[in-house]
Design a protein around this motif. Structure first.
Motif: not given
Ligand SMILES: *Cc1c(COP(=O)(O)O)cnc(C)c1O
Length: 449
Positions: A338, A117, A120-122, A277, A342
């Protein structure tokens, strides 16, 4: 404390109101504070003199039945909301299954899922990897270890007003002596300090401020000796300082050109806090490594380093880790948090909260020259208090306003090198009514000084 007169549970079902029955601290809270004074080391302070017994939504409830508006979220930790139902359920399920194996002994899925996760998110779509730890300071220490191993260099550059933690290396990286460093040295070596962009006080453009920092690095350290530049995209403890446009991109460009690892410390700014984010996105930068903690797991202790796969893989096997790092209960809480970041509209909610905070504080500023600056992004906004004649920091006024707010049942936190900043970091689960009522109290407290 008996079960009949204190809330049985926290979370969003707690009555969302400010309610003050007693002076703060009330008698029960005072009893705990007396025990604390006798049993807990004096170095561990506290800001709000209560015994907390429940929290959720936008309130913290104490043992005397007082309900305080929470504008601090335990220092930007309970961003999803205290005792968020999905976090509670995930923790309960995991804690009954197993509490620990040590990921370095027997791996489990939730750790890998958190790493996936984060990768993917950074920011950035390059190949990434992550490693998990227990605290923000531990994440920062490990980011520096990784950067040194990757570059084969030793020097690390941090900035004026920086805060990176309380361990030996992170104290060295932290700028402020009192209370964080005074008497606790000697500190880790090969740490250098560069000037920050501080638009309210330095009057420089981002490019001008970056040129000063880069000149210092080139002339006083030598680019070839620098393993890493570490910076908070918006400084937290240092005073919610938002650098001028162009400052961070210029530093990133310089790092890329000189083989230096750029580390964004997003321990405070991460996970929807700023309305993005990660705050790096607000400045259009892609860090090589990013450290996260605070908001990551709804209050459970967890931290991470995430970054370019080739840099993250620089360490020999066994070089990174720790007994508890990526504990399965904390990982379960992170996955639930998380999911909320999202899928529950929390980025948008952070921006709405920021709009309310900014509008209220700017309207106060318009009539009160003691508010020198209002700054920040999303649900991370601050007011800097000054002497209107000289612009000198006014830490005495700031402390008095914060104290008066707490006495009236509103939890506010101060920050800044000069202690002259009140920072607003509400949980994103707070309602508009409570947020506005909290700001009414702040306005009245300021007017009374
Ligand atoms: C709080 C903080 C840290 C330290 O995190 P701990 O979990 O207290 O060790 C590091 N960096 C930043 C930017 C922080 O705000």
């Amino acid at each position: 404390m008996s079960l009949t007169d204190t809330p049985l549970a926290g979370g969003p079902s707690l009555l969302q109101e400010r309610r003050i029955h007693t002076a703060i601290p009330g008698p029960r809270s005072q009893e705990l504070l007396d025990r604390k004074a006798a049993a807990v080391a004096a170095g561990v302070g506290h800001t709000v003199p209560i015994e907390a017994v429940a929290a959720g939504g936008g309130v913290v409830v104490d043992a005397d039945g007082n309900s305080l508006i929470d504008l601090g979220a335990g220092i930007a930790v309970t961003t999803v909301g205290n005792a968020h139902p999905a976090v509670v359920a995930a923790v309960q399920e995991q804690v009954a299954r197993f509490t620990h194996t040590c990921f370095m002994i027997s791996p489990y899925e939730s750790y890998v899922a958190v790493a996936e996760a984060l990768n993917r998110l950074t920011p950035g779509d390059h190949a990434k990897k992550s490693a998990l730890f227990n605290s923000g300071a531990e994440a920062v220490e490990n980011a520096v270890k990784i950067a040194r191993k990757h570059t084969g260099r030793t020097a690390v550059v941090a900035f004026d007003h920086a805060y990176h933690g309380r361990t030996n290396l992170t104290m060295a990286l932290t700028a402020k002596a009192m209370p964080y460093k005074s008497g606790f040295g000697p500190f880790a070596g090969e740490v250098y300090r560069a000037p920050l962009s501080y638009p309210f006080r330095d009057g420089l453009s981002g490019a001008e401020a970056a040129a000063k920092a880069i000149s210092l690095m080139e002339k006083q350290i030598g680019a070839d000796n620098v393993a890493a530049v570490i910076i908070e995209p918006i400084q937290g403890e240092g005073g919610f300082i938002v650098p001028a446009d162009g400052f961070l991109p210029a530093l990133v460009d310089w790092c890329r050109a000189n083989g230096v690892v750029f580390i964004a410390d997003e321990v405070q700014t991460g996970f929807a806090r700023t309305g993005a984010m990660f705050a790096s996105e607000l400045f259009g930068i892609v860090p090589d490594l990013i450290t996260t903690a605070k908001g990551i797991a709804g209050g459970m202790p967890l931290a991470a380093v995430t970054g370019r796969a080739d840099i993250m893989d620089a360490s020999h096997t066994g070089g990174l880790g720790g007994t508890y790092g990526g504990n399965p209960v904390a990982c379960a809480a992170a996955l639930a948090s998380i999911d909320a970041f999202e899928n529950d509209g929390l980025l948008e909610r952070a921006r709405e909260i920021g709009g309310i905070l900014r509008a209220r504080l700017e309207s106060l500023q318009a009539n009160d020259p003691r508010i020198g600056d209002v700054r920040g992004h999303g649900a991370m906004i601050a007011a800097e208090f000054v002497d209107p004649q000289t612009n000198a920091p006014d830490g005495v006024l700031t402390a008095a306003v914060a104290k008066a707010c707490i006495a009236e049942g509103v939890i506010v936190l101060t920050c800044g090198t000069y202690g002259n900043v009140i920072r607003f970091l509400p949980p994103l689960a707070i309602g508009d009514d409570l947020l506005n009522e909290g700001l009414d109290v702040v306005a009245a407290a300021l007017a009374a000084q």
